[in-house]
Design an enzyme around this catalytic site. Structure first.
Site, PDB file in Angstrom:
ATOM      1  N   GLU A 271     -11.928   0.809 -10.383  1.00  0.00           N
ATOM      2  CA  GLU A 271     -11.561  -0.131 -11.462  1.00  0.00           C
ATOM      3  C   GLU A 271     -12.406   0.000 -12.732  1.00  0.00           C
ATOM      4  O   GLU A 271     -11.878  -0.061 -13.849  1.00  0.00           O
ATOM      5  CB  GLU A 271     -11.586  -1.581 -10.949  1.00  0.00           C
ATOM      6  CG  GLU A 271     -10.468  -1.921  -9.973  1.00  0.00           C
ATOM      7  CD  GLU A 271     -10.693  -1.380  -8.552  1.00  0.00           C
ATOM      8  OE1 GLU A 271     -11.846  -0.995  -8.250  1.00  0.00           O
ATOM      9  OE2 GLU A 271      -9.737  -1.326  -7.766  1.00  0.00           O
TER      10      GLU A 271
ATOM     11  N   GLU B 297       0.829  -1.209   0.000  1.00  0.00           N
ATOM     12  CA  GLU B 297       0.000   0.000   0.000  1.00  0.00           C
ATOM     13  C   GLU B 297       0.862   1.258   0.000  1.00  0.00           C
ATOM     14  O   GLU B 297       0.546   2.235  -0.675  1.00  0.00           O
ATOM     15  CB  GLU B 297      -0.945   0.011   1.209  1.00  0.00           C
ATOM     16  CG  GLU B 297      -1.956  -1.131   1.241  1.00  0.00           C
ATOM     17  CD  GLU B 297      -3.031  -1.034   0.165  1.00  0.00           C
ATOM     18  OE1 GLU B 297      -3.040  -0.057  -0.607  1.00  0.00           O
ATOM     19  OE2 GLU B 297      -3.867  -1.960   0.084  1.00  0.00           O
TER      20      GLU B 297
ATOM     21  N   ARG C 278       0.838   3.788  -3.267  1.00  0.00           N
ATOM     22  CA  ARG C 278       0.227   5.102  -3.032  1.00  0.00           C
ATOM     23  C   ARG C 278       1.280   6.182  -2.788  1.00  0.00           C
ATOM     24  O   ARG C 278       1.197   7.277  -3.360  1.00  0.00           O
ATOM     25  CB  ARG C 278      -0.727   5.036  -1.837  1.00  0.00           C
ATOM     26  CG  ARG C 278      -1.845   4.019  -2.037  1.00  0.00           C
ATOM     27  CD  ARG C 278      -2.845   4.053  -0.898  1.00  0.00           C
ATOM     28  NE  ARG C 278      -3.631   2.819  -0.865  1.00  0.00           N
ATOM     29  CZ  ARG C 278      -4.895   2.746  -0.498  1.00  0.00           C
ATOM     30  NH1 ARG C 278      -5.546   3.819  -0.121  1.00  0.00           N
ATOM     31  NH2 ARG C 278      -5.539   1.592  -0.480  1.00  0.00           N
TER      32      ARG C 278
ATOM     33  N   ASP D 299      -5.230  -9.903  -8.014  1.00  0.00           N
ATOM     34  CA  ASP D 299      -5.535  -9.013  -9.138  1.00  0.00           C
ATOM     35  C   ASP D 299      -4.326  -8.359  -9.812  1.00  0.00           C
ATOM     36  O   ASP D 299      -4.034  -8.574 -10.987  1.00  0.00           O
ATOM     37  CB  ASP D 299      -6.553  -7.941  -8.713  1.00  0.00           C
ATOM     38  CG  ASP D 299      -6.207  -7.238  -7.384  1.00  0.00           C
ATOM     39  OD1 ASP D 299      -5.176  -7.564  -6.769  1.00  0.00           O
ATOM     40  OD2 ASP D 299      -6.982  -6.350  -6.960  1.00  0.00           O
TER      41      ASP D 299
HETATM   42  C1  DMJ Z   1      -6.210   0.654  -4.919  1.00  0.00           C
HETATM   43  O1  DMJ Z   1      -5.427   0.851  -3.813  1.00  0.00           O
HETATM   44  C2  DMJ Z   1      -5.468  -0.022  -6.036  1.00  0.00           C
HETATM   45  O2  DMJ Z   1      -6.131   0.182  -7.234  1.00  0.00           O
HETATM   46  C3  DMJ Z   1      -5.271  -1.492  -5.802  1.00  0.00           C
HETATM   47  O3  DMJ Z   1      -4.677  -2.122  -6.888  1.00  0.00           O
HETATM   48  C4  DMJ Z   1      -6.609  -2.141  -5.536  1.00  0.00           C
HETATM   49  N1  DMJ Z   1      -7.337  -1.481  -4.501  1.00  0.00           N
HETATM   50  C5  DMJ Z   1      -7.464  -0.051  -4.524  1.00  0.00           C
HETATM   51  C6  DMJ Z   1      -8.633   0.489  -5.323  1.00  0.00           C
HETATM   52  O4  DMJ Z   1      -9.739  -0.273  -5.371  1.00  0.00           O
END
Ligand code: DMJ
Length: 629
Positions: free
Chosen positions: A529, A260, A264, A393
């Site tokens: 998404e 994270e 970010r 994912d």
């Molecule tokens: C974000 O932090 C990123 O896109 C991550 O890959 C998946 N979760 C969240 C958004 O849904």
């Protein structure tokens, strides 16, 4: 004397004539209009605008928890008024080197959009204002990435310079359109909440007018930096930059999640450095990058999930020595770029090693990976469960994107990606009833489940990006079908907003839609998404339906998640339009991703983050492609 000499009759006739002339004078003056009005302080523009924009000063917007119905008017946008129009930047337009239909400039909304007419008038008024003022883009000449460099060799190099391209300045400006303005307005509303109640903290709690901390590092502010740059919000950007310069300190005894904080914080700082050319952001990126490195000190070199950035220690979650597969394989774009910029290869070496190791692992199912990996043994654990959703994912997303970032030379990445998409087709694709929507389900120990996370909606965008980069046209076909499905995950729901998870109906039943929602899954976290995929699909096809779908989604966010005092909130129940049950939290990715992709989706400027020059990390932070197409 003479008046007295006149007879009574004569005097009466004269008085009558005077009275008659006076009445005629008043009547003709009135019919000339109201010339005294031009003496007021109001500008002619104001006088013209007021009667033409009825309802501009309507009362408050849809107020949670009792939102208005879907077809909002400008009452839902209280900040929009002629006086408060955002200062719009000029964006530039370059040669059309993407394979899309030439976009029409200055898109006009059709009558079916309820806000269209009035917003259009606002745009027109703004255009008139702009022709008089001739604004120069403050984003200047640094939006083009420097891509001339290869990945770092073993010797330490001088730090790379960020983008610089005077040539871009010569390009013709593309005006911001009305939908983009609505995104700017939404961003400003969200930012107002963050600024008023959560400044410098991780996330806004818009209903309680407070904040929550996750890492205590100003997460929303950092995640939103490059969005502000792209939207042209100079004042907000400068203020946030000051906070980064004066307040942001990573020397803190705090545990952060490696994944994270990489996507970010490190990703946000790197992309802001590239867009702005401001070395402050590179310095901060180096600092956090170095502090995250202890995570890789494990027996297997598969990193731990958590790092204490002040103490330089790392550890797995308390209950296991496993890490999540998506987490350890979706930090590569950022660390590789940090190596390229600093000339210090240690960052890239650490993350490349993870990818090489995962490439060789057994336990995959036709390229599909399990969700966990052990930091001691380096082996996959909890075998037999395969999903494109949570915990797996972005593994798939980063296979393709690393291959693109590195100039399409790293064949193992491409092999793994192609194999995985074949695995998806073979094991996870199904069609729903009654609409026959193609969806991606899950496989658990040989049993297919028709469950699909909203998170999976990154996939159509990624497939389209691959097809744009020369992969098989089949991928584009699949991308089109899945984008339609992701849109239906919004359209078939009462609020027009998708839940976190849906289950698709495999058999037709009277009165049943394709999408079923379980009570535990009906929340919406303002996730990006679907909008992300709409953006890619519009860029690559030019089909306006994708913009229209995104516009619907934005309107529904405004209707059901907007908090009047500032900010947007996650909601607990997308199936209850009269009470969507606000959760009192605005995730940082709403500003970092959702609104950024909305703005780009509505843009007809293919050079506004050109996809042949930039690759977005999984948090929507654009990083340069090292060898441009
Ligand atoms: C974000 O932090 C990123 O896109 C991550 O890959 C998946 N979760 C969240 C958004 O849904």
């Amino acid at each position: 004397k003479k008046w007295k000499q006149l007879s009574r009759l004569q005097r009466s006739v004269i008085l009558f004539l005077f009275a008659f002339l006076a009445v005629c004078g008043v009547i003709s003056y009135t019919s000339m209009g109201e010339p005294w009005k031009s003496l007021t302080n109001k500008s002619l523009d104001d006088q013209r605008a007021e009667p033409e924009i009825p309802g501009l000063k309507l009362a408050n917007p849809a107020v949670l928890p009792a939102p208005q119905k879907a077809d909002a008017n400008l009452g839902d946008y209280p900040e929009l008024s002629l006086q408060k129009l955002p200062k719009l930047p000029h964006v530039r337009r370059g040669p059309s080197n993407l394979q899309i239909k030439p976009p029409r400039r200055d898109v006009r909304l059709k009558a079916q959009h309820d806000t269209g007419r009035v917003v259009e008038e606002l745009v027109q008024a703004d255009k008139e204002e702009k022709t008089e003022k001739s604004v120069i883009s403050w984003r200047g000449a640094v939006i083009e990435p420097d891509q001339s460099t290869e990945p770092p060799s073993s010797k330490i190099k001088e730090p790379e310079k960020p983008s610089s391209v005077e040539a871009e300045d010569q390009k013709e400006p593309v005006p911001i359109n009305e939908r983009q303005m609505a995104v700017i307005e939404a961003f400003r509303h969200a930012w107002k909440g963050y600024k008023d109640f959560a400044w410098g903290h991780d996330e806004l709690k818009p209903l309680s007018k407070s904040y929550s901390e996750w890492f205590g590092l100003g997460l929303t502010l950092i995640d939103a930096l490059d969005t502000m740059w792209i939207l042209g919000l100079k004042e907000e950007f400068e203020e946030a930059r000051k906070w980064v310069a004066n307040e942001l300190a990573f020397d803190k005894n705090v545990d952060v999640n490696l994944f994270e904080s990489t996507i970010r914080i490190l990703g946000g700082l790197l992309s802001t450095y590239h867009l702005s050319g401001d070395s402050l952001f590179l310095e901060k990126a180096k600092d956090i990058g170095n502090r995250l490195m202890p995570a890789f000190k494990t027996p297997s070199k598969i990193p731990y999930s958590d790092v204490n950035i002040g103490r330089g220690t790392a550890h797995p979650p308390r209950w296991t020595s496993d890490s999540t597969v998506a987490e350890v394989t979706s930090i590569q774009l950022e660390f590789r770029e940090l190596s390229r910029l600093t000339g210090d290869e240690k960052f890239q070496k650490a993350v490349d090693e993870v990818m090489k190791h995962v490439h060789t692992l057994s336990g995959k199912n036709d390229g599909l990976v399990p969700m966990f990996i052990n930091t001691n043994s380096g082996q996959f654990t909890h075998l037999g469960v395969y999903t494109l959703g949570a915990r797996a994912d972005s593994y798939y997303e980063y296979l393709l994107k690393q291959w693109i970032q590195g100039g399409k030379k790293e064949n193992e990445l491409l092999e793994d990606y192609m194999r995985a998409i074949e695995g998806v087709k073979k094991h996870l694709l199904q069609r729903s009833q009654p609409k026959k929507l193609t969806f991606v389900g899950e496989l658990a120990h040989g049993h297919f489940s028709a469950k699909m996370d909203h998170l999976v909606c990154f996939l159509p965008g990624t497939l389209a990006l691959g097809a744009h980069n020369g992969l098989t046209a089949d991928h584009m076909k699949l991308a089109e079908a899945l984008t339609e499905t992701c849109y239906q995950m919004y359209a078939q729901v009462e609020t027009g907003l998708s839940p976190e998870i849906v289950h698709f109906n495999l058999h037709a039943q009277n009165g049943h839609k394709d999408v079923e929602i379980k009570p535990a899954d009906r929340h919406n976290l303002l996730r990006p998404e679907t909008v992300e995929s709409l953006f890619y699909m519009y860029r690559f096809t030019g089909d306006k339906k994708y913009q229209d779908w995104g516009w619907e989604i934005l309107q529904n966010f405004n209707k059901y998640t907007r908090v009047p005092t500032g900010g947007y909130t996650s909601i607990n129940n997308v199936q209850n339009p009269s009470n969507p049950e606000p959760r009192d939290k605005m995730e940082s990715f709403f500003l970092g991703e959702t609104l950024k992709y909305m703005f780009l989706l509505f843009s007809d400027d293919i050079d506004l983050i050109n996809l042949d020059k930039y690759v977005f990390n999984t948090e929507a932070h654009p990083l340069p492609i090292w060898v441009p197409a």
